[in-house]
Design an enzyme around this catalytic site. Structure first.
Site, PDB file in Angstrom:
ATOM      1  N   ARG A  17       3.320  60.483  58.079  1.00 30.26           N
ATOM      2  CA  ARG A  17       4.291  59.650  58.786  1.00 30.26           C
ATOM      3  C   ARG A  17       5.739  60.204  59.197  1.00 30.26           C
ATOM      4  O   ARG A  17       5.811  61.382  59.096  1.00 30.26           O
ATOM      5  CB  ARG A  17       4.688  58.194  58.013  1.00 30.26           C
ATOM      6  CG  ARG A  17       3.148  57.620  57.813  1.00 30.26           C
ATOM      7  CD  ARG A  17       3.255  56.265  56.758  1.00 30.26           C
ATOM      8  NE  ARG A  17       4.153  55.376  57.945  1.00 30.26           N
ATOM      9  CZ  ARG A  17       4.690  54.261  57.302  1.00 30.26           C
ATOM     10  NH1 ARG A  17       4.584  53.954  55.974  1.00 30.26           N
ATOM     11  NH2 ARG A  17       5.454  53.367  58.005  1.00 30.26           N
TER      12      ARG A  17
ATOM     13  N   GLU B 198       3.779  56.276  40.533  1.00 29.66           N
ATOM     14  CA  GLU B 198       4.187  56.036  41.820  1.00 29.66           C
ATOM     15  C   GLU B 198       3.081  55.728  42.841  1.00 29.66           C
ATOM     16  O   GLU B 198       2.188  56.560  42.745  1.00 29.66           O
ATOM     17  CB  GLU B 198       5.092  57.134  42.545  1.00 29.66           C
ATOM     18  CG  GLU B 198       5.620  56.886  43.693  1.00 29.66           C
ATOM     19  CD  GLU B 198       6.793  58.129  44.292  1.00 29.66           C
ATOM     20  OE1 GLU B 198       6.823  59.164  43.355  1.00 29.66           O
ATOM     21  OE2 GLU B 198       6.966  58.034  45.492  1.00 29.66           O
TER      22      GLU B 198
ATOM     23  N   PRO C 124      11.267  46.748  48.005  1.00 31.75           N
ATOM     24  CA  PRO C 124      11.582  46.064  49.344  1.00 31.75           C
ATOM     25  C   PRO C 124      10.430  46.032  50.304  1.00 31.75           C
ATOM     26  O   PRO C 124       9.827  46.866  50.705  1.00 31.75           O
ATOM     27  CB  PRO C 124      12.908  46.815  49.908  1.00 31.75           C
ATOM     28  CG  PRO C 124      12.702  48.184  49.178  1.00 31.75           C
ATOM     29  CD  PRO C 124      12.003  47.799  47.916  1.00 31.75           C
ATOM     30  N   ASN C 125      10.432  44.682  51.007  1.00 29.82           N
ATOM     31  CA  ASN C 125       9.624  44.258  52.000  1.00 29.82           C
ATOM     32  C   ASN C 125       8.137  44.484  51.616  1.00 29.82           C
ATOM     33  O   ASN C 125       7.213  44.048  52.525  1.00 29.82           O
ATOM     34  CB  ASN C 125       9.447  45.456  53.238  1.00 29.82           C
ATOM     35  CG  ASN C 125      10.945  45.528  53.758  1.00 29.82           C
ATOM     36  OD1 ASN C 125      11.627  44.454  54.216  1.00 29.82           O
ATOM     37  ND2 ASN C 125      11.675  46.673  53.862  1.00 29.82           N
TER      38      ASN C 125
ATOM     39  N   ARG D 196       2.834  42.266  57.470  1.00 32.63           N
ATOM     40  CA  ARG D 196       3.909  43.719  57.862  1.00 32.63           C
ATOM     41  C   ARG D 196       3.102  44.639  58.528  1.00 32.63           C
ATOM     42  O   ARG D 196       2.258  45.215  57.572  1.00 32.63           O
ATOM     43  CB  ARG D 196       4.570  43.958  56.718  1.00 32.63           C
ATOM     44  CG  ARG D 196       5.583  45.102  56.939  1.00 32.63           C
ATOM     45  CD  ARG D 196       6.025  45.648  55.265  1.00 32.63           C
ATOM     46  NE  ARG D 196       6.819  46.832  55.616  1.00 32.63           N
ATOM     47  CZ  ARG D 196       6.897  47.767  54.730  1.00 32.63           C
ATOM     48  NH1 ARG D 196       6.732  47.597  53.461  1.00 32.63           N
ATOM     49  NH2 ARG D 196       7.900  48.849  54.942  1.00 32.63           N
TER      50      ARG D 196
ATOM     51  N   HIS E 291       1.975  54.572  46.699  1.00 37.45           N
ATOM     52  CA  HIS E 291       2.362  54.373  48.333  1.00 37.45           C
ATOM     53  C   HIS E 291       0.955  53.944  48.890  1.00 37.45           C
ATOM     54  O   HIS E 291      -0.150  54.495  48.857  1.00 37.45           O
ATOM     55  CB  HIS E 291       2.922  55.423  48.825  1.00 37.45           C
ATOM     56  CG  HIS E 291       4.141  55.768  48.374  1.00 37.45           C
ATOM     57  ND1 HIS E 291       5.164  54.955  48.636  1.00 37.45           N
ATOM     58  CD2 HIS E 291       4.489  56.713  47.779  1.00 37.45           C
ATOM     59  CE1 HIS E 291       6.438  55.543  47.893  1.00 37.45           C
ATOM     60  NE2 HIS E 291       5.973  56.589  47.434  1.00 37.45           N
TER      61      HIS E 291
ATOM     62  N   ALA F 119      10.644  51.432  50.656  1.00 40.50           N
ATOM     63  CA  ALA F 119      11.508  52.456  51.170  1.00 40.50           C
ATOM     64  C   ALA F 119      12.737  53.004  50.331  1.00 40.50           C
ATOM     65  O   ALA F 119      13.378  54.142  50.410  1.00 40.50           O
ATOM     66  CB  ALA F 119      12.655  51.752  52.356  1.00 40.50           C
TER      67      ALA F 119
ATOM     68  N   TYR G 249      -0.245  48.882  56.962  1.00 40.41           N
ATOM     69  CA  TYR G 249      -0.464  48.648  55.398  1.00 40.41           C
ATOM     70  C   TYR G 249      -1.641  47.564  55.424  1.00 40.41           C
ATOM     71  O   TYR G 249      -1.837  47.229  54.281  1.00 40.41           O
ATOM     72  CB  TYR G 249       0.875  47.732  55.248  1.00 40.41           C
ATOM     73  CG  TYR G 249       2.090  48.512  55.064  1.00 40.41           C
ATOM     74  CD1 TYR G 249       2.322  49.663  54.214  1.00 40.41           C
ATOM     75  CD2 TYR G 249       3.210  48.475  56.039  1.00 40.41           C
ATOM     76  CE1 TYR G 249       3.532  50.517  54.322  1.00 40.41           C
ATOM     77  CE2 TYR G 249       4.249  49.278  56.075  1.00 40.41           C
ATOM     78  CZ  TYR G 249       4.225  50.441  55.506  1.00 40.41           C
ATOM     79  OH  TYR G 249       5.312  51.168  55.437  1.00 40.41           O
TER      80      TYR G 249
ATOM     81  N   ASN H 252       5.436  50.794  42.997  1.00 39.40           N
ATOM     82  CA  ASN H 252       5.674  51.071  44.860  1.00 39.40           C
ATOM     83  C   ASN H 252       7.031  50.679  45.187  1.00 39.40           C
ATOM     84  O   ASN H 252       7.208  49.559  45.452  1.00 39.40           O
ATOM     85  CB  ASN H 252       4.658  50.476  45.686  1.00 39.40           C
ATOM     86  CG  ASN H 252       4.884  50.748  46.968  1.00 39.40           C
ATOM     87  OD1 ASN H 252       5.758  51.452  47.538  1.00 39.40           O
ATOM     88  ND2 ASN H 252       3.826  50.261  48.088  1.00 39.40           N
TER      89      ASN H 252
HETATM   90  C1  DQA Z   1       5.460  52.538  51.363  1.00 46.05           C
HETATM   91  C2  DQA Z   1       5.816  53.615  52.193  1.00 46.05           C
HETATM   92  C3  DQA Z   1       7.355  53.482  52.415  1.00 46.05           C
HETATM   93  O1  DQA Z   1       7.926  54.747  53.278  1.00 46.05           O
HETATM   94  C4  DQA Z   1       7.718  52.285  53.105  1.00 46.05           C
HETATM   95  O2  DQA Z   1       9.172  52.170  53.068  1.00 46.05           O
HETATM   96  C5  DQA Z   1       7.153  51.261  52.372  1.00 46.05           C
HETATM   97  C6  DQA Z   1       5.893  51.161  52.016  1.00 46.05           C
HETATM   98  C7  DQA Z   1       4.060  52.529  51.280  1.00 46.05           C
HETATM   99  O3  DQA Z   1       3.476  51.793  50.494  1.00 46.05           O
HETATM  100  O4  DQA Z   1       3.062  53.143  51.889  1.00 46.05           O
HETATM  101  O5  DQA Z   1       7.961  50.263  52.299  1.00 46.05           O
HETATM  102  O6  DQA Z   1       6.089  52.784  50.054  1.00 46.05           O
END
Ligand code: DQA
Length: 152
Positions: free
Chosen positions: A113, A104, A10-11, A18, A106, A82, A23, A79
Site C-alpha cells: 500500500r 503485531e 483506531p478505526n 470501513r 495487520h 494507523a 479490510y 493491531n
Molecule cells: C491496518 C493497516 C494500517 O495502515 C491502517 O492505518 C489501519 C489498519 C491493517 O490492519 O491493515 O488502520 O493496521
C-alpha cells in the site's frame, strides 16, 4: 486460565463497513467472537479491547505487562491501526513492560500500500508479525503466540 489480549487501535471499530475492499466485511465483534472461541478451544481466556485513543492502548499494554509478570497472561495480539506508523509511545510501552510478548497484526498487506504504511514503530518491539491475511490474521497471530510462548 491464562489470559490473551486481542488489542485493536483506531478505526478498527469500523471493521465491516470501513473500506471493505481493503479490510473485508467481517465486523470487529465477529473477529472478537472468533478469537474468544479459539482461545476457549485451546485453553486460554481471550480478552478483547479496542480504542481510538492512544493513551487507552498504552494503559492496556501496561496492565497486561503486570498480568504477564504475575503469570496470569501469555501475551497480546495487537493491531495498532494507523498508530503503527506514528507512535513511538506504543513502541516504548511494549519495550517498557519488558517481557510481554506482542504479536503485531495487520489485516491488509501494508507493504503493498502507500509508502507511509511501510514503516512500523511497533515492529522492532514485537515478538512476531502477521500481515496481509485479512481478518484470519488474528487467528494466525493467536496460534503463533501460543506456539511460540505457550506450554502446549
Ligand atoms: C491496518 C493497516 C494500517 O495502515 C491502517 O492505518 C489501519 C489498519 C491493517 O490492519 O491493515 O488502520 O493496521
Amino acid at each position: 486460565m491464562k489470559k490473551i489480549l486481542i488489542l485493536n487501535g483506531p478505526n478498527l471499530n469500523l471493521l465491516g463497513t470501513r473500506e471493505p475492499a481493503q479490510y473485508g466485511s467481517t465486523t470487529l465483534s465477529d473477529v472478537e467472537a472468533m478469537c474468544k472461541a479459539e482461545g476457549a478451544r485451546i485453553g486460554y481466556e481471550v480478552e478483547c479491547f479496542q480504542s481510538n485513543w492512544e493513551g487507552a492502548l498504552l494503559d492496556k499494554i501496561h496492565e497486561y505487562g503486570r498480568l504477564f509478570k504475575s503469570g496470569d497472561a501469555l501475551g497480546c495480539v495487537f493491531n495498532p491501526g494507523a498508530f503503527t506508523h506514528t507512535s513511538i509511545a506504543l513502541h516504548d510501552a511494549i519495550k517498557g513492560v519488558d517481557g510481554l510478548p506482542v504479536i503485531e497484526c495487520h489485516i491488509s498487506n501494508v507493504h503493498a500500500r502507500e509508502e507511509f504504511r511501510h514503516h512500523s514503530w511497533v515492529s522492532p518491539a514485537a515478538s512476531g508479525i502477521v500481515i496481509g491475511f485479512g481478518v484470519d490474521g488474528y487467528l494466525i497471530a493467536l496460534g503463533g503466540l501460543v506456539r511460540k510462548f505457550g506450554n502446549r
